[in-house]
Design a protein around this motif. Structure first.
Motif, PDB file in Angstrom:
ATOM      1  N   PHE A  45      15.750  67.596  55.111  1.00 53.28           N
ATOM      2  CA  PHE A  45      15.179  68.929  55.024  1.00 53.28           C
ATOM      3  C   PHE A  45      14.429  69.169  56.328  1.00 53.28           C
ATOM      4  O   PHE A  45      13.942  68.243  56.959  1.00 53.28           O
ATOM      5  CB  PHE A  45      14.319  69.146  53.772  1.00 53.28           C
ATOM      6  CG  PHE A  45      13.040  68.367  53.674  1.00 53.28           C
ATOM      7  CD1 PHE A  45      11.830  68.905  54.130  1.00 53.28           C
ATOM      8  CD2 PHE A  45      13.017  67.108  53.077  1.00 53.28           C
ATOM      9  CE1 PHE A  45      10.633  68.204  53.998  1.00 53.28           C
ATOM     10  CE2 PHE A  45      11.829  66.406  52.940  1.00 53.28           C
ATOM     11  CZ  PHE A  45      10.633  66.948  53.407  1.00 53.28           C
ATOM     12  N   PHE A  46      14.410  70.424  56.749  1.00 52.82           N
ATOM     13  CA  PHE A  46      13.890  70.714  58.082  1.00 52.82           C
ATOM     14  C   PHE A  46      13.287  72.117  58.096  1.00 52.82           C
ATOM     15  O   PHE A  46      13.660  72.983  57.307  1.00 52.82           O
ATOM     16  CB  PHE A  46      15.009  70.606  59.133  1.00 52.82           C
ATOM     17  CG  PHE A  46      16.197  71.473  58.830  1.00 52.82           C
ATOM     18  CD1 PHE A  46      16.296  72.756  59.349  1.00 52.82           C
ATOM     19  CD2 PHE A  46      17.214  71.006  58.017  1.00 52.82           C
ATOM     20  CE1 PHE A  46      17.380  73.551  59.058  1.00 52.82           C
ATOM     21  CE2 PHE A  46      18.315  71.800  57.720  1.00 52.82           C
ATOM     22  CZ  PHE A  46      18.399  73.083  58.241  1.00 52.82           C
ATOM     23  N   GLY A  47      12.355  72.309  58.991  1.00 54.03           N
ATOM     24  CA  GLY A  47      11.712  73.613  59.087  1.00 54.03           C
ATOM     25  C   GLY A  47      10.549  73.587  60.044  1.00 54.03           C
ATOM     26  O   GLY A  47      10.599  72.903  61.067  1.00 54.03           O
ATOM     27  N   LYS A  48       9.481  74.301  59.674  1.00 53.80           N
ATOM     28  CA  LYS A  48       8.317  74.425  60.545  1.00 53.80           C
ATOM     29  C   LYS A  48       7.036  74.245  59.755  1.00 53.80           C
ATOM     30  O   LYS A  48       6.938  74.658  58.601  1.00 53.80           O
ATOM     31  CB  LYS A  48       8.306  75.808  61.215  1.00 53.80           C
ATOM     32  CG  LYS A  48       9.452  76.033  62.171  1.00 53.80           C
ATOM     33  CD  LYS A  48       9.390  77.422  62.777  1.00 53.80           C
ATOM     34  CE  LYS A  48      10.527  77.638  63.765  1.00 53.80           C
ATOM     35  NZ  LYS A  48      10.479  78.999  64.362  1.00 53.80           N
ATOM     36  N   ALA A  49       6.061  73.647  60.427  1.00 57.27           N
ATOM     37  CA  ALA A  49       4.717  73.525  59.868  1.00 57.27           C
ATOM     38  C   ALA A  49       3.774  74.405  60.679  1.00 57.27           C
ATOM     39  O   ALA A  49       3.893  74.500  61.903  1.00 57.27           O
ATOM     40  CB  ALA A  49       4.252  72.069  59.911  1.00 57.27           C
ATOM     41  N   HIS A  50       2.847  75.032  59.984  1.00 55.50           N
ATOM     42  CA  HIS A  50       1.789  75.825  60.614  1.00 55.50           C
ATOM     43  C   HIS A  50       0.464  75.217  60.152  1.00 55.50           C
ATOM     44  O   HIS A  50       0.217  75.115  58.947  1.00 55.50           O
ATOM     45  CB  HIS A  50       1.873  77.285  60.187  1.00 55.50           C
ATOM     46  CG  HIS A  50       3.252  77.851  60.245  1.00 55.50           C
ATOM     47  ND1 HIS A  50       3.900  78.121  61.429  1.00 55.50           N
ATOM     48  CD2 HIS A  50       4.132  78.178  59.255  1.00 55.50           C
ATOM     49  CE1 HIS A  50       5.106  78.610  61.174  1.00 55.50           C
ATOM     50  NE2 HIS A  50       5.272  78.649  59.855  1.00 55.50           N
TER      51      HIS A  50
END
Length: 198
Positions: A94-99
């Motif tokens: 799973f992949f994406g972005k963290a803020h």
């Protein structure tokens, strides 16, 4: 000059995992002596060691190694931090972005350290909910800021490639501590990560 990559792997772990991959490939009906697959078990073993290398690192120590006394007490945001992890249920990516944001309370941390702890926790077998919590708690307990906020948006291959096979679904998880538990502070953070400031 030929392309060369310098990487270190545990020889015993590589050998054991390589044999297991070889067995899996054979069990699925493939020929591990086929030209394209001869080195696949070894490559897969090394890839898995890299993708789970977070177990060998201490994220709190990474933060402590770059903490500086500073009388800055406003919000610090690092957004759009790329992350790649493995779902512990199917071992698919799973992949994406963290803020991530924090409000210092006497100490700031080197900006590169926040993405580094995201990598450390991501490079373990994970679920997105725990990944969010791990990052949040590490910053909260190590840096001891006035507040911490973490939002993660990710696409899960276990939902896209198998199971429900939904290609355009994203999962969002969040966690807030301290000042970010106040509606106005949390709203400011969410507005800032949604805006296109850069």
């Amino acid at each position: 000059m030929p392309y060369r990559v310098f990487e270190e792997y545990n020889i015993e772990v590589t050998s054991n995992v390589q044999e297991n991959y070889k067995s899996v490939i054979e069990s699925l009906g493939e020929d591990v002596t086929r030209e394209g697959l001869i080195k696949t078990p070894e490559r897969a073993a090394k890839a898995m060691q890299f993708l789970t290398s977070g177990y060998d690192q201490d994220p709190a120590e990474i933060l402590r190694g770059a903490m500086f006394a500073e009388d800055y007490r406003d919000m610090v945001i690092i957004k759009d931090i790329e992350l790649y992890s493995l779902c512990e249920h199917h071992m698919l990516p799973f992949f994406g972005k963290a803020h991530i944001a924090y409000i210092p309370d006497g100490h700031i941390v080197g900006l590169s350290k926040i993405p580094r702890i995201v990598d450390v926790f991501s490079r373990r077998l994970q679920v997105q909910e725990r990944l969010t919590h791990d990052i949040l708690e590490c910053i909260h307990t190590t840096l001891k800021p006035q507040g911490v906020a973490v939002v993660i948006e990710a696409a899960h291959m276990c939902m896209m490639m198998r199971g429900v096979q939904k290609q355009n679904s994203y999962t969002t998880t969040s966690g807030f501590r301290g000042q970010f538990e106040k509606v106005e502070t949390r709203s400011e953070f969410l507005n800032l990560i949604s805006s296109n400031l850069h």
